[in-house]
Design an enzyme around this catalytic site. Structure first.
Site, mmCIF file in Angstrom:
data_model
loop_
_atom_site.group_PDB
_atom_site.id
_atom_site.type_symbol
_atom_site.label_atom_id
_atom_site.label_comp_id
_atom_site.label_asym_id
_atom_site.label_seq_id
_atom_site.Cartn_x
_atom_site.Cartn_y
_atom_site.Cartn_z
ATOM 1 N N SER A 48 -8.125 -1.186 7.535
ATOM 2 C CA SER A 48 -8.396 -2.240 8.513
ATOM 3 C C SER A 48 -7.176 -3.135 8.675
ATOM 4 C CB SER A 48 -9.602 -3.081 8.068
ATOM 5 O OG SER A 48 -9.325 -3.671 6.811
ATOM 6 N N LYS A 80 0.804 -1.220 0.000
ATOM 7 C CA LYS A 80 0.000 0.000 0.000
ATOM 8 C C LYS A 80 0.838 1.272 0.000
ATOM 9 C CE LYS A 80 -3.727 -2.442 2.168
ATOM 10 N NZ LYS A 80 -4.330 -2.817 3.433
#
Length: 84
Positions: A80, A55
């Site tokens: 999350s 990410k």
């Protein structure tokens, strides 16, 4: 901001702009899984990034494309997983 399917040029541009921040990670194979599945598999080991995931690539590239006005408003993330 990118709103369509990325081109090779987009990917190359992102790599250049994030190179000083994002670690170059290895691509590994596994003899065990290759034999088990009868094909050659490749694993891009993004778990070696500082954040432990891929990410950081997209997040860094996106932030680097923001205008000064957008940056002045601040950046907030949510995840999350291990990115936020």
């Amino acid at each position: 901001m990118l709103t369509s399917k990325p081109t090779l040029k987009d990917v190359q541009s992102a790599q250049l702009s994030t190179a000083s921040i994002v670690r170059k990670t290895p691509i590994l194979t596994s003899e065990y899984f290759n034999e088990l599945l009868g094909m050659e598999l490749f694993f891009k080991c993004e778990n070696f990034q500082k954040a432990g995931s891929f990410k950081i690539r997209g997040a860094t590239n996106t932030v680097l494309q923001l205008t000064q006005k957008e940056l002045d408003r601040g950046i907030a993330t949510a995840s999350s997983g291990n990115h936020g």
